[in-house]
Scaffold this active site. Structure first.
Site: not given
Length: 297
Positions: A10, A137
């Site tokens: 990401k 996350d």
């Protein structure tokens, strides 16, 4: 029998950080984009839980119970009252300790892979709750695409993306500890009023439009200053990528990987070559976003 799950890295196109909470975490407005750099997590039955890893920087990956993939397998097994007897192999292509959620990706990948291997059929919302317990996350690594993370980043709202964005990621030597970067954020902001983190409407509009120039004008990362404070050499990498033609440059998450948004794929290749030649990073990788989340292959 084995199951392999592919899971993306990401980049945070916005990372707004609030003041430290009583529990030590920070409230965030964290706009995630999944990018096309992937780890593959393969699970197979075994006589005990064990982990192996291959790929760049595999030597830096812990192969004990602290690994998020091991913790994910143990958490899912405990939920279903079974033993986590599985061999987890991580084929690592996401930079290690690089601010791109590689460890979180492995946790989400192992969770999905073990659920498929064991046939436990865990509902999606329960998998996301387990992800949130593993780390801030990890839920996004499962979901992929684009999302706004609030709370400590684990509460996700999908974000619309109207096109493909092209990136270059410059991988630094060594890693940066995320807790250390947050401690440095607290030190740098001590005695000041830290505003409540909110998502940028201009940034969300830029994602929706698919316009890289509009997105470039709105990128932000409140952890960039503390990452640069701990690793001043990253400033030279950011400058090299900008000089090579990137529309914008920023530290990816807590670093030390730096991210460069470009106008198109050809420019991304040019910027990557210039960064590699600059001597300011170990290597440079190109990738596009958004990318799908954890996927059983």
């Amino acid at each position: 029998m084995s199951v392999t799950v592919r899971v993306p890295a990401k980049v945070n196109v916005q990372l707004s950080v609030g003041a430290a909470r009583p529990d030590g975490f920070h409230d965030l407005a964290n706009v995630f984009l999944a990018v096309g750099l992937y780890d593959e997590v393969t699970v197979a039955p075994a006589d005990r839980l064990r982990i192996t890893c291959s790929g760049p920087d595999a030597a830096q990956v812990p192969l004990d119970a602290s690994n998020l993939a091991a913790r994910a397998a143990s958490a899912l097994a405990a939920r279903h009252g079974i033993a986590p007897d599985v061999h987890i192999h991580i084929d690592k292509d996401i930079p290690v300790a690089g601010g791109m959620a590689g460890g979180s990706a492995d946790g989400a990948g192992a969770l999905l892979a073990c659920d498929a291997l064991w046939g436990t059929g865990t509902p999606r919302e329960d998998l996301l709750a387990l992800c949130a317990e593993l780390g801030s996350d990890v839920p996004f690594s499962l979901v992929g695409g684009a999302a706004l993370g609030t709370g400590r980043g684990e509460r996700l709202t999908p974000v619309e993306v109207g096109g493909t964005f092209h990136w270059v990621f410059a991988v630094a030597d060594g890693g940066l500890s995320t807790p250390a970067v947050y401690r440095e954020f607290d030190r740098l902001t001590e005695g000041t009023r830290v505003p409540e983190p909110v998502a940028s409407d201009a940034l969300l509009d830029a994602l929706r439009s698919g316009d890289p120039k509009a997105l470039a004008a709105t990128l932000s990362n409140d952890l960039q200053a503390p990452a640069l404070s701990l690793r001043p050499s990253l400033a030279a990498t950011l400058a090299a990528g900008t000089e090579a033609g990137a529309l914008a440059a920023l530290v990816s998450g807590s670093g030390p990987t730096t991210a460069f948004l470009t106008e198109d794929e050809a420019t991304a290749r040019k910027v990557a070559a210039a960064l590699t030649a600059s001597g300011t990073c170990r290597t440079a990788r190109t990738a596009a976003s958004p990318a799908p989340g954890a996927t059983v292959l």
